[in-house]
Design a protein around this motif. Structure first.
Motif, PDB file in Angstrom:
ATOM      1  N   ASP A   1       2.191   5.883   5.781  1.00  8.67           N
ATOM      2  CA  ASP A   1       1.092   4.929   5.985  1.00  8.67           C
ATOM      3  C   ASP A   1       1.299   4.150   7.284  1.00  8.67           C
ATOM      4  OD1 ASP A   1       0.258   5.884   3.593  1.00  8.67           O
ATOM      5  OD2 ASP A   1       0.255   3.975   2.523  1.00  8.67           O
ATOM      6  N   ILE A   2       2.559   3.866   7.609  1.00  7.25           N
ATOM      7  CA  ILE A   2       2.852   3.195   8.881  1.00  7.25           C
ATOM      8  C   ILE A   2       2.565   4.145  10.040  1.00  7.25           C
ATOM      9  CG2 ILE A   2       4.589   1.974  10.250  1.00  7.25           C
ATOM     10  CD1 ILE A   2       6.083   1.345   7.698  1.00  7.25           C
TER      11      ILE A   2
ATOM     12  N   HIS B   1      -5.138  -0.172  -2.218  1.00  7.84           N
ATOM     13  CA  HIS B   1      -4.036  -0.144  -3.195  1.00  7.84           C
ATOM     14  C   HIS B   1      -4.146  -1.348  -4.138  1.00  7.84           C
ATOM     15  CE1 HIS B   1      -2.669   2.311   0.207  1.00  7.84           C
ATOM     16  NE2 HIS B   1      -1.914   2.962  -0.654  1.00  7.84           N
TER      17      HIS B   1
ATOM     18  N   LEU C   1       1.194  -7.295   6.301  1.00  8.93           N
ATOM     19  CA  LEU C   1       0.962  -7.007   4.884  1.00  8.93           C
ATOM     20  C   LEU C   1       1.702  -8.010   4.004  1.00  8.93           C
ATOM     21  CD1 LEU C   1       1.123  -3.110   4.564  1.00  8.93           C
ATOM     22  CD2 LEU C   1      -0.854  -4.581   4.202  1.00  8.93           C
TER      23      LEU C   1
ATOM     24  N   GLN D   1       3.418  -3.913   9.179  1.00 10.48           N
ATOM     25  CA  GLN D   1       4.243  -4.117   7.989  1.00 10.48           C
ATOM     26  C   GLN D   1       4.539  -5.594   7.753  1.00 10.48           C
ATOM     27  OE1 GLN D   1       6.795  -1.513  10.081  1.00 10.48           O
ATOM     28  NE2 GLN D   1       8.633  -2.726   9.690  1.00 10.48           N
TER      29      GLN D   1
ATOM     30  N   ALA E   1      -4.614  -3.883   7.806  1.00 11.79           N
ATOM     31  CA  ALA E   1      -3.878  -4.465   6.677  1.00 11.79           C
ATOM     32  C   ALA E   1      -4.810  -4.739   5.500  1.00 11.79           C
ATOM     33  CB  ALA E   1      -3.180  -5.751   7.119  1.00 11.79           C
TER      34      ALA E   1
ATOM     35  N   TYR F   1      11.792  -1.851   1.250  1.00 11.29           N
ATOM     36  CA  TYR F   1      10.394  -1.938   1.669  1.00 11.29           C
ATOM     37  C   TYR F   1       9.879  -0.575   2.148  1.00 11.29           C
ATOM     38  CZ  TYR F   1       6.288  -4.086   4.015  1.00 11.29           C
ATOM     39  OH  TYR F   1       5.028  -4.438   4.406  1.00 11.29           O
ATOM     40  N   VAL F   2      10.666   0.101   3.005  1.00 14.69           N
ATOM     41  CA  VAL F   2      10.282   1.408   3.547  1.00 14.69           C
ATOM     42  C   VAL F   2      11.495   2.335   3.467  1.00 14.69           C
ATOM     43  CG1 VAL F   2       9.388   2.666   5.545  1.00 14.69           C
ATOM     44  CG2 VAL F   2       8.684   0.290   5.165  1.00 14.69           C
TER      45      VAL F   2
ATOM     46  N   TRP G   1      -5.645  -1.510   3.799  1.00 14.86           N
ATOM     47  CA  TRP G   1      -4.541  -0.989   2.986  1.00 14.86           C
ATOM     48  C   TRP G   1      -4.472  -1.734   1.652  1.00 14.86           C
ATOM     49  CZ3 TRP G   1      -0.261  -2.024   0.212  1.00 14.86           C
ATOM     50  CH2 TRP G   1       0.610  -0.957  -0.071  1.00 14.86           C
TER      51      TRP G   1
ATOM     52  N   LYS H   1       6.520  -2.264  -1.618  1.00 13.22           N
ATOM     53  CA  LYS H   1       6.938  -1.017  -0.961  1.00 13.22           C
ATOM     54  C   LYS H   1       5.783  -0.491  -0.112  1.00 13.22           C
ATOM     55  CE  LYS H   1      10.216   0.463  -4.534  1.00 13.22           C
ATOM     56  NZ  LYS H   1      11.372   0.093  -3.725  1.00 13.22           N
ATOM     57  N   LEU H   2       6.139   0.078   1.025  1.00  7.77           N
ATOM     58  CA  LEU H   2       5.152   0.622   1.944  1.00  7.77           C
ATOM     59  C   LEU H   2       5.557   2.045   2.330  1.00  7.77           C
ATOM     60  CD1 LEU H   2       2.666   0.219   3.778  1.00  7.77           C
ATOM     61  CD2 LEU H   2       4.180  -0.846   5.468  1.00  7.77           C
TER      62      LEU H   2
END
Length: 339
Positions: free
Chosen positions: A288-289, A317, A53, A50, A310, A115-116, A313, A283-284
């Motif tokens: 996905d994590i 997206h 990214l 995270q 990373a 973010y999460v 991902w 935003k993640l």
């Protein structure tokens, strides 16, 4: 009159050419050009993804992003507050509220957006033992006979695999054990969490009872699946702050569902509107994590592996990423025109 008009037209053309020059376009595309950025990363390898990214997105805005420095949580907050670090991508609310406030809070930090979302945490035991002995609540481990089921070192007490010293969850677990009268029958096993969990997984695979604390996102829940292999334990009905930790389904696992945020040095954010905008909108998805952490657990855990994850991902997206970058560049352009 014709000469004046001709001159104005030529001047306008020259001005337009200057505005569209490669240098001007590069500046618009790369608002962070020439600005160094120092990300901070926790000592938990699973949080590298995270952080990376965000670093890669910052790089696309032109920032000179340095390799992330690995520090513990308290040092991370203090370093960002002082400007020695630029940002961290693992601020948990409410779990790390005290660390955030003790380092200076909103006076020194920039924190906007989420973010999460949906990060759950709590205590789990293996489903087999839960069903055989009817264990659904952490408070039941006040019974020495039930607690002894989870004794791995022969002292008669349950071994609860918990948090590394200094982590936000350390205090919460100790508080629960004290508040619920569990200290005579339960030991908070601390050390290197990853190593302790590896032992826990081995115990489970050997058919032995297990008791541990964990959180999501983390790879463990893809190996010991809640509801299938293990079950969450509720906390006693008279738990302190029960109204804050009870979930929408009425269950209370002792911890509020957390959100995770990017925290940056406030002066840096004010001087860098492109970065501030990016921090506030990126935003993640939590799952996905989980997926990426699962790959790490299966051996893809080298820095080059995390880098590949990373990049994959970001490529997967692309439209979303481009929209974030467009918004960040627009924020910088707006600030520049206002100035």
């Amino acid at each position: 009159m014709r000469e004046i008009t001709k001159g104005l037209t030529l001047g306008t053309l020259l001005l337009s050419t200057q505005l569209l020059s490669p240098l001007a376009m590069a500046s618009a595309e790369l608002p962070g050009e020439g600005v160094k950025v120092q990300p901070l990363q926790s000592s938990l390898p699973e949080e590298a993804f995270q952080s990376l990214l965000v670093s890669k997105l910052m790089g696309r805005l032109g920032y000179e992003v340095q390799p992330a420095q690995e520090v513990d949580y308290n040092v991370a907050y203090a370093s960002v507050a002082q400007g020695d670090g630029t940002f961290l991508a693992f601020n948990w609310i409410p779990l790390q509220d005290n660390k955030y406030e003790q380092a200076g809070g909103d006076k020194v930090f920039f924190r906007q957006g989420t973010y999460v979302a949906g990060a759950a945490q709590g205590y789990l035991i293996d489903k087999k033992t839960a069903a055989q002995y009817g264990i659904t609540n952490l408070g039941q481990l006040k019974d020495p006979k039930l607690a002894a089921l989870f004794d791995g070192d022969g002292d008669g007490k349950a071994d609860l695999v918990g948090c590394n010293p200094g982590w936000g969850c350390e205090g919460a677990i100790n508080h629960h054990l004290d508040e619920f009268g569990l200290t005579p029958t339960v030991t908070h096993k601390q050390g290197n969490y990853a190593a302790l969990i590896a032992d826990t997984l081995a115990r489970y695979q050997a058919g032995k009872p297990v008791l541990y604390y964990t959180w999501t996102p983390y790879w463990l829940s893809s190996e010991l699946v809640p509801g299938k292999d293990v079950v969450w334990l509720e906390v006693p009905a008279d738990a302190p702050d029960g109204d804050k930790t009870r979930l929408p389904n009425g269950k209370n696992y002792g911890f509020a569902v957390n959100t995770m945020h990017i925290v940056a040095n406030k002066q840096f954010a004010e001087a860098n509107p492109a970065a501030a905008k990016l921090f506030s909108i990126v935003k993640l998805p939590l799952n996905d994590i989980n997926i990426q952490n699962g790959l790490m657990n299966k051996g893809q855990n080298k820095p080059a592996d995390v880098e590949r994850h990373a990049d994959a991902w970001l490529k997967g997206h692309e439209a979303l990423v481009n929209d974030w970058l467009t918004q960040a560049r627009a924020a910088a352009a707006k600030e520049q025109s206002a100035g």
